[in-house]
Design an enzyme around this catalytic site. Sequence first.
Site, PDB file in Angstrom:
ATOM      1  N   ASP A   1       0.868  -1.181   0.000  1.00  0.00           N
ATOM      2  CA  ASP A   1       0.000   0.000   0.000  1.00  0.00           C
ATOM      3  C   ASP A   1       0.897   1.220   0.000  1.00  0.00           C
ATOM      4  OD1 ASP A   1      -2.443  -1.372   0.082  1.00  0.00           O
ATOM      5  OD2 ASP A   1      -2.483  -1.417   2.262  1.00  0.00           O
TER       6      ASP A   1
ATOM      7  N   ASP B   1      -6.864  -1.728  -4.785  1.00  0.00           N
ATOM      8  CA  ASP B   1      -7.990  -1.347  -3.925  1.00  0.00           C
ATOM      9  C   ASP B   1      -8.935  -0.404  -4.656  1.00  0.00           C
ATOM     10  OD1 ASP B   1      -6.813  -2.826  -1.878  1.00  0.00           O
ATOM     11  OD2 ASP B   1      -5.814  -1.076  -1.026  1.00  0.00           O
TER      12      ASP B   1
END
Length: 166
Positions: A121, A135
């Site tokens: 991330d 995502d």
Amino acid sequence: MRSRKWQATAIVIAAALALDQLSKEWAINRLSGGRIIEILPTLELDLTYNSGFSFGTGAGHGPLVGTLVIVLCGFICWRLWIETLTARAAILAAILGGALGNLTDRVLRADNGPLSGGVVDFIDVTWYAVFNVADMFVVCGCIVLVLHEIRHRSDAAELPLSEEPS
């Protein structure tokens, strides 16, 4: 018609997976060692690894999360197989492409058994969460799917009983 659906599906899945993995590779190369790139006062690029669910919850349960993702990917594949609308297939493909992007991280970055790898991330909305391109495909795909279903159902409800939506 069926060929067009599968072409759209393959293109969307490949694009989602490629964009996700390329952006993660960029993030690892540019943001390792604690480097942070500020974009806006509340948006920065900051490398983290997530072994749990969304937003860092469930840390340490990577294999369970990975198993759930595999099951959901199987469900989406089944939905794609029976889907007749190209638009809905493309939306499902976006969700599947994002899910496969994060699943790829869990497999390729596993260091403590199957599916134990952390998901990369790096898009940090400082007041909310850190996420990645995969995502975005999953979340935006789900939102578009809901909107598509609402519109498709309302269009079908307006047709006389003898007509079917195309």
